[in-house]
Each structure stands twice: as structure tokens, then as C-alpha cells.
Design an enzyme around this catalytic site. Structure first.
Site, PDB file in Angstrom:
ATOM      1  N   ASP A 180     -19.403  27.722 -68.949  1.00 23.10           N
ATOM      2  CA  ASP A 180     -18.864  28.936 -69.572  1.00 23.10           C
ATOM      3  C   ASP A 180     -19.101  30.121 -68.638  1.00 23.10           C
ATOM      4  O   ASP A 180     -19.891  30.037 -67.690  1.00 23.10           O
ATOM      5  CB  ASP A 180     -19.572  29.136 -70.924  1.00 23.10           C
ATOM      6  CG  ASP A 180     -19.137  30.404 -71.626  1.00 23.10           C
ATOM      7  OD1 ASP A 180     -17.925  30.607 -71.780  1.00 23.10           O
ATOM      8  OD2 ASP A 180     -20.019  31.199 -72.013  1.00 23.10           O
ATOM      9  N   ASP A 226     -18.788  34.253 -69.631  1.00 24.88           N
ATOM     10  CA  ASP A 226     -19.470  35.411 -70.225  1.00 24.88           C
ATOM     11  C   ASP A 226     -20.720  34.978 -70.981  1.00 24.88           C
ATOM     12  O   ASP A 226     -20.655  34.118 -71.862  1.00 24.88           O
ATOM     13  CB  ASP A 226     -18.530  36.135 -71.199  1.00 24.88           C
ATOM     14  CG  ASP A 226     -17.282  36.659 -70.514  1.00 24.88           C
ATOM     15  OD1 ASP A 226     -17.413  37.547 -69.672  1.00 24.88           O
ATOM     16  OD2 ASP A 226     -16.182  36.163 -70.832  1.00 24.88           O
ATOM     17  N   ASP A 239     -23.477  29.381 -73.748  1.00 26.65           N
ATOM     18  CA  ASP A 239     -24.487  30.268 -74.323  1.00 26.65           C
ATOM     19  C   ASP A 239     -24.339  30.424 -75.827  1.00 26.65           C
ATOM     20  O   ASP A 239     -25.064  31.213 -76.430  1.00 26.65           O
ATOM     21  CB  ASP A 239     -24.405  31.653 -73.675  1.00 26.65           C
ATOM     22  CG  ASP A 239     -23.183  32.444 -74.142  1.00 26.65           C
ATOM     23  OD1 ASP A 239     -22.069  31.877 -74.123  1.00 26.65           O
ATOM     24  OD2 ASP A 239     -23.332  33.620 -74.527  1.00 26.65           O
TER      25      ASP A 239
END
Length: 225
Positions: free
Chosen positions: A12, A14, A182
């Protein structure tokens, strides 16, 4: 999860590789100023991040309008959405990467994955053009064979489709492709795709503790992978 069985990784962007909250705040507040709406604090933006630009704009508009005309917020949000999205994209494109930073340990973690022979893809809900530009600006683009964004397919995370497409592009089976993210978005997509998943503890996760998410493990730094 057995590390020896991993052949590829989907990472991922961001909140996982780059802390982009400053970029979001700058672009969103530019958009709000264009609409003559009150500014929004980064701490308020943080739990709204992660499900794509459309969702982010809707949430921010609802928040801003609730400060001004609460009774008409839903109606005004719909009426303003297209113009707001266009202004947001204008501002984000102009500042992309200027108010963001690569998290400590990210480069080391990516290097470790490459040294193991893992094929790497980046899958994010950020529009793909912005994702590619950000990766290039931060010197991370060279690690990835493929980059997919929230507008690459008809479904974005937490749906598994982008992960299936990334596995196909990398030539790896989901069971042998590690997802690193995240948030619950990443974990839900990984579980649905049949991929093992590790989550970093320092990201966004919609403002909630990542320890409560179903994952195969947590990382305090990508270097610990």
C-alpha cells in the site's frame, strides 16, 4: 505465514510507505477555500483517509457544511460534489508530494524484499496518476513492477479485485503474495483474495488502532519485514 513460501508482495502507499496527511490537508483546504467553506484540521482528516478520493471528498464536505448549514448538509454535499472533486484534484496535482515524507525504514524494507527475489507491486486507493507521480517524487518508483490505483479497476480495496489483478501481473498466486498495508481496507482485501497480510502500526487505519484488525502480524517498521 511462512516467509519461505512468499514470492511477491503488494504494498500500500498512503500510511504505509509515505505519510501523505500533509498533502491531503493542503489539497482539501485549497478545495474548501475555493468553495468558501471553513478549513479542516489534519487530525480531523486522518480517520477519513483510505477509501478513495470520492469517499474522502464526501466526508470532508459533510463535515465542512455541518459547520455552516447543518440542516442542508446532505443536499449541499451532493450539489457541490462534482465541483469539489475537480478543485481537490487540481490542488492535489499541484502539491502532490510537497507536504509528505517517506516513513523511516521503508526503503530498507523494500530493498530487503527485492533481495529476497520478491516481485513487487504497489496497490493503493489513490488515483493511479497521482500514485505514480508520488512514488517517482519520493524515489520509490524503481522498486515496483506494477502500480495500480483506485481508478485502475471498477472496484478498489477493500474489494479483492485489485489484488487479484496485481497477482496476475506479477505472475504469483495469492497464497504466495504478501500484502503489506496500514488499515482494515488492506487486511479485508487480502483475506478476500487469499493473501497473507502484515500491517504497519504507524499508519492511518481510519483513526482506529491497527491492533484490532485481523492480520497475520504487525510491523513497527517496514525494515522489520
Amino acid at each position: 505465514m511462512k516467509r519461505a513460501s512468499i514470492q511477491a508482495a503488494i504494498v500500500d502507499l498512503d500510511g504505509t510507505m509515505v505519510d501523505t496527511l500533509g498533502d491531503f490537508a493542503a489539497a482539501l483546504n485549497g478545495m474548501l477555500a475555493d468553495l468558501a467553506l471553513p478549513a479542516i484540521a489534519p487530525s480531523t482528516i486522518l480517520p477519513m483517509v483510505g477509501k478513495g478520493s470520492e469517499n474522502l471528498i464526501n466526508l470532508v464536505l459533510k463535515h465542512a457544511l455541518a459547520q455552516t448549514v447543518p440542516a442542508q448538509a446532505a443536499i449541499n454535499t451532493a450539489a457541490l460534489f462534482d465541483h469539489a472533486l475537480a478543485r481537490y484534484q487540481h490542488h492535489y496535482g499541484a502539491i502532490n508530494g510537497q507536504f509528505s515524507a517517506v516513513y523511516p525504514g521503508v526503503v530498507e524494507g523494500l530493498q530487503t524484499m527485492q533481495q529476497r527475489g520478491w516481485k513487487l507491486a504497489c496497490v493503493t486507493n489513490k488515483p493511479v496518476a497521482l500514485a505514480q507521480a508520488l512514488l517517482q517524487a519520493k524515489g520509490l518508483d524503481g522498486f515496483f513492477r506494477q502500480v495500480y490505483g483506485g481508478d485502475s479497476f471498477e472496484r478498489k480495496k477493500p474489494y479483492p479485485l485489485p489484488l487479484f489483478k496485481a497477482c496476475e501481473a506479477l505472475g504469483s498466486q495469492p497464497a504466495h503474495t504478501l500484502v503489506v498495508g496500514d488499515s482494515s481496507n488492506d487486511a479485508q482485501a487480502a483475506r478476500a483474495a487469499g493473501c497473507p497480510v502484515l500491517l504497519v502500526t504507524y499508519g492511518y487505519n481510519h483513526g482506529e488502532p491497527v491492533s484490532g484488525v485481523d492480520a497475520d502480524g504487525l510491523l513497527d517498521s517496514l525494515a522489520a519485514i
